[in-house]
Structures are given as C-alpha cells and as structure tokens.
Design an enzyme around this catalytic site. Structure first.
Site, PDB file in Angstrom:
ATOM      1  N   ARG A   1      -2.277  -8.954  12.493  1.00  0.00           N
ATOM      2  CA  ARG A   1      -2.773  -7.891  11.606  1.00  0.00           C
ATOM      3  C   ARG A   1      -3.566  -8.481  10.442  1.00  0.00           C
ATOM      4  O   ARG A   1      -4.559  -7.915   9.991  1.00  0.00           O
ATOM      5  CB  ARG A   1      -1.602  -7.050  11.073  1.00  0.00           C
ATOM      6  CG  ARG A   1      -1.063  -6.070  12.108  1.00  0.00           C
ATOM      7  CD  ARG A   1       0.381  -5.705  11.848  1.00  0.00           C
ATOM      8  NE  ARG A   1       0.576  -4.978  10.626  1.00  0.00           N
ATOM      9  CZ  ARG A   1       1.702  -5.000   9.913  1.00  0.00           C
ATOM     10  NH1 ARG A   1       2.739  -5.706  10.328  1.00  0.00           N
ATOM     11  NH2 ARG A   1       1.800  -4.309   8.815  1.00  0.00           N
TER      12      ARG A   1
ATOM     13  N   ARG B   1      10.257  -2.002  11.140  1.00  0.00           N
ATOM     14  CA  ARG B   1       9.111  -1.608  11.959  1.00  0.00           C
ATOM     15  C   ARG B   1       8.883  -2.636  13.064  1.00  0.00           C
ATOM     16  O   ARG B   1       9.075  -3.827  12.845  1.00  0.00           O
ATOM     17  CB  ARG B   1       7.850  -1.539  11.084  1.00  0.00           C
ATOM     18  CG  ARG B   1       7.732  -0.263  10.323  1.00  0.00           C
ATOM     19  CD  ARG B   1       6.642  -0.310   9.283  1.00  0.00           C
ATOM     20  NE  ARG B   1       5.375  -0.876   9.741  1.00  0.00           N
ATOM     21  CZ  ARG B   1       4.251  -0.823   9.030  1.00  0.00           C
ATOM     22  NH1 ARG B   1       4.246  -0.221   7.854  1.00  0.00           N
ATOM     23  NH2 ARG B   1       3.143  -1.373   9.471  1.00  0.00           N
TER      24      ARG B   1
ATOM     25  N   ARG C   1      10.772  -6.286   4.928  1.00  0.00           N
ATOM     26  CA  ARG C   1      10.506  -4.849   4.790  1.00  0.00           C
ATOM     27  C   ARG C   1      11.341  -4.025   5.774  1.00  0.00           C
ATOM     28  O   ARG C   1      11.481  -4.357   6.943  1.00  0.00           O
ATOM     29  CB  ARG C   1       9.024  -4.558   5.027  1.00  0.00           C
ATOM     30  CG  ARG C   1       8.722  -3.060   4.948  1.00  0.00           C
ATOM     31  CD  ARG C   1       7.289  -2.773   4.668  1.00  0.00           C
ATOM     32  NE  ARG C   1       6.403  -3.229   5.725  1.00  0.00           N
ATOM     33  CZ  ARG C   1       5.069  -3.096   5.658  1.00  0.00           C
ATOM     34  NH1 ARG C   1       4.516  -2.554   4.602  1.00  0.00           N
ATOM     35  NH2 ARG C   1       4.319  -3.535   6.639  1.00  0.00           N
TER      36      ARG C   1
ATOM     37  N   LYS D   1       0.832  -1.224   0.000  1.00  0.00           N
ATOM     38  CA  LYS D   1       0.000   0.000   0.000  1.00  0.00           C
ATOM     39  C   LYS D   1       0.856   1.258   0.000  1.00  0.00           C
ATOM     40  O   LYS D   1       0.654   2.163  -0.789  1.00  0.00           O
ATOM     41  CB  LYS D   1      -0.838   0.052   1.285  1.00  0.00           C
ATOM     42  CG  LYS D   1      -2.247  -0.416   1.160  1.00  0.00           C
ATOM     43  CD  LYS D   1      -3.021  -0.240   2.476  1.00  0.00           C
ATOM     44  CE  LYS D   1      -2.370  -0.814   3.689  1.00  0.00           C
ATOM     45  NZ  LYS D   1      -2.115   0.008   4.815  1.00  0.00           N
TER      46      LYS D   1
ATOM     47  N   ARG E   1     -10.172   1.641   8.141  1.00  0.00           N
ATOM     48  CA  ARG E   1      -9.731   0.266   8.357  1.00  0.00           C
ATOM     49  C   ARG E   1     -10.858  -0.593   8.902  1.00  0.00           C
ATOM     50  O   ARG E   1     -10.676  -1.774   9.130  1.00  0.00           O
ATOM     51  CB  ARG E   1      -8.592   0.286   9.367  1.00  0.00           C
ATOM     52  CG  ARG E   1      -7.285  -0.236   8.794  1.00  0.00           C
ATOM     53  CD  ARG E   1      -6.226  -0.120   9.853  1.00  0.00           C
ATOM     54  NE  ARG E   1      -5.069  -0.905   9.550  1.00  0.00           N
ATOM     55  CZ  ARG E   1      -3.974  -0.436   8.966  1.00  0.00           C
ATOM     56  NH1 ARG E   1      -3.908   0.799   8.557  1.00  0.00           N
ATOM     57  NH2 ARG E   1      -2.942  -1.224   8.774  1.00  0.00           N
TER      58      ARG E   1
HETATM   59  P1  AMP Z   1       0.143   0.601   8.356  1.00  0.00           P
HETATM   60  O1  AMP Z   1       1.355   1.454   8.226  1.00  0.00           O
HETATM   61  O2  AMP Z   1      -1.028   1.075   7.519  1.00  0.00           O
HETATM   62  O3  AMP Z   1       0.425  -0.872   8.169  1.00  0.00           O
HETATM   63  O4  AMP Z   1      -0.357   0.769   9.884  1.00  0.00           O
HETATM   64  C1  AMP Z   1       0.465   0.392  10.952  1.00  0.00           C
HETATM   65  C2  AMP Z   1      -0.341   0.270  12.223  1.00  0.00           C
HETATM   66  O5  AMP Z   1      -0.882   1.551  12.574  1.00  0.00           O
HETATM   67  C3  AMP Z   1      -1.544  -0.664  12.187  1.00  0.00           C
HETATM   68  O6  AMP Z   1      -1.197  -2.032  12.372  1.00  0.00           O
HETATM   69  C4  AMP Z   1      -2.374  -0.112  13.331  1.00  0.00           C
HETATM   70  O7  AMP Z   1      -1.806  -0.512  14.558  1.00  0.00           O
HETATM   71  C5  AMP Z   1      -2.165   1.393  13.198  1.00  0.00           C
HETATM   72  N1  AMP Z   1      -3.171   2.029  12.323  1.00  0.00           N
HETATM   73  C6  AMP Z   1      -2.974   2.553  11.083  1.00  0.00           C
HETATM   74  N2  AMP Z   1      -4.109   3.047  10.574  1.00  0.00           N
HETATM   75  C7  AMP Z   1      -5.063   2.826  11.514  1.00  0.00           C
HETATM   76  C8  AMP Z   1      -6.462   3.090  11.574  1.00  0.00           C
HETATM   77  N3  AMP Z   1      -7.119   3.641  10.534  1.00  0.00           N
HETATM   78  N4  AMP Z   1      -7.131   2.744  12.701  1.00  0.00           N
HETATM   79  C9  AMP Z   1      -6.493   2.168  13.752  1.00  0.00           C
HETATM   80  N5  AMP Z   1      -5.173   1.868  13.765  1.00  0.00           N
HETATM   81  C10 AMP Z   1      -4.464   2.198  12.650  1.00  0.00           C
END
Ligand code: AMP
Length: 217
Positions: free
Chosen positions: A173, A162, A127, A13, A88
């Site tokens: 996740r 990360r 990653r 993404k 999400r």
């Molecule tokens: P990402 O970088 O999109 O993979 O997001 C990393 C982490 O941030 C996720 O696993 C969640 O813990 C948190 N996160 C990101 N976006 C959201 C959201 N819209 N609602 C809740 N937690 C979020």
C-alpha cells in the site's frame, strides 16, 4: 465545507477525519470503510472486494465511483463532507472534478498529512478497528487502547484487526501511495487548495495543526 484528506497508509486519516466530523459537524466519508461493508456481502462483488482489500490493492474504479456517488447524493452531504481515501489516483481526481461540476459544487480544501515511514509501520501493526462503527484503536499506543479488551468504547461492537494491517500489505500500500497517490499533490498544489500538515506527533498536536488551517479557510 468540503475537505479531502491525503496521507500515506496508517497516517491517521480516519482518526483525524472523525475528529473533524465531530468538530465541524460534517459527515466523514471513507471509501475504505464503505468498501469494507461491501466486502461483507456474500456475492461476487463482495468476494472480489474482500480479496482485493486483503492484498492492499486498489478496488476497480467503477465500484468505487458507484458507492461514492451514491453516498455523496445523500442529504447530509449538502453542507460539506470530509473525503477520506478518495481520490487515490489522478484519474479519480479528474472524475471527481467532473462530478463536482455536474453538482455545481466546489473542491474546497485538500489536506496532505505527512508522517515518517518508521512511525507508519509501528502504527499499522497496532491498529485495531470496530467492525460495527469503524472506531479506531491502537494497541501500541496506550492512550488509544479501548477501555475493555476487544470491545468498542462507542458501540460495544467487536474490535478486530483489518486484513490489510500487516507489514506485507502495508509495504504494498505504501509503494502504491508513492506511485499513484503522491502525483495528486502536484495536481492540487496547482489548483491552490493544498495544505501540508506535519502528521508526526500526538493526535492532539496534529489536530491543532489541522484546525489552524481549517479556521483560516
Ligand atoms: P483505507 O481505509 O483508506 O486505508 O482503504 C482501505 C483499502 O480500500 C485500500 O487499501 C484499497 O484497497 C481500498 N480503497 C479505498 N479507497 C479506494 C479508492 N479511492 N480507490 C480504490 N481502492 C480504494
């Protein structure tokens, strides 16, 4: 041009959002990146976010809404943006619809990027991200290695892994994606704005598929 990206964890993404940003000159808004910045803060909220991210759990809606609404009200979002990681879950999609209505803005295009689970696991363990600018690398994909070990090609920042890029957090996740995020597909399908992209294959090939949809829109 407003775009929402929906995809399982580690489907790319962030990588595709950055490509779309460069091509269409609209900002890339990643709630994950915004939250990783909050996690660096040395206060109660920072600690809570840091802990929640490392387990791969969702951060509380109020915190997500606050940082997102602040970001969307900035000047550069006026002509459109790419949302990566939001909404999400269904409640967030409904809240976002309300926000769009308040701002007299429109939903735009929703891109669903589908990738097989085996490939996601391979990507997640390799990653690496720049801790300063968020650029994404992958040590399991030769074409995605930085030129210099651990140093970002873009900004010379430090490249890190990360805290949620391990198999255990990934499984959590992924399960959460199936339970919470997948219902968004039906929601956006019924609104007639959802396009499914085959995300298996090289970055360039997938990006072509995305561009085909965006030029039609
Ligand atoms: P990402 O970088 O999109 O993979 O997001 C990393 C982490 O941030 C996720 O696993 C969640 O813990 C948190 N996160 C990101 N976006 C959201 C959201 N819209 N609602 C809740 N937690 C979020």
């Amino acid at each position: 041009m407003n775009i929402i990206l929906i995809a399982p964890p580690s489907a790319g993404k962030g990588t595709y959002a950055k490509e779309i940003k460069n091509k269409y000159k609209i900002p890339h808004i990643s709630t994950g990146e915004l939250l990783r910045k909050v996690a660096k803060r040395e206060d109660e909220i920072g600690e809570y976010v840091q802990e929640t991210l490392s387990h791969g759990e969702f951060v509380k809606d109020e915190i997500v809404y606050e940082i997102l609404e602040k970001r969307l009200s900035e000047e550069d979002c006026k002509n459109g943006y790419i949302l990566d990681g939001f909404p999400r879950k269904l409640e967030q999609a409904i809240r976002y619809d309300e926000l769009l209505e308040e701002k007299h803005n429109h939903l735009g295009t929703v891109l669903l990027i589908e990738v097989e689970k085996d490939l996601l696991v391979k990507r997640v363990t390799g990653r690496r991200v720049c801790s300063d600018c968020g650029a994404i690398y992958n040590i399991n994909i030769p074409a995605s290695l930085p030129k210099e070990d651990l140093i970002c090609d873009n900004c010379s920042g430090k490249i890190i892994q990360r805290s949620d890029d391990n198999v255990e957090a990934f499984e959590y996740r992924y399960k959460t994606y199936l339970e919470k995020t997948k219902p968004l597909i039906e929601y956006y399908k019924s609104k007639g704005c959802l396009y499914t992209i085959d995300g298996n294959g090289d970055k360039e090939v997938v990006m072509k598929r995305i561009e085909e949809v965006l030029t039609k829109e």
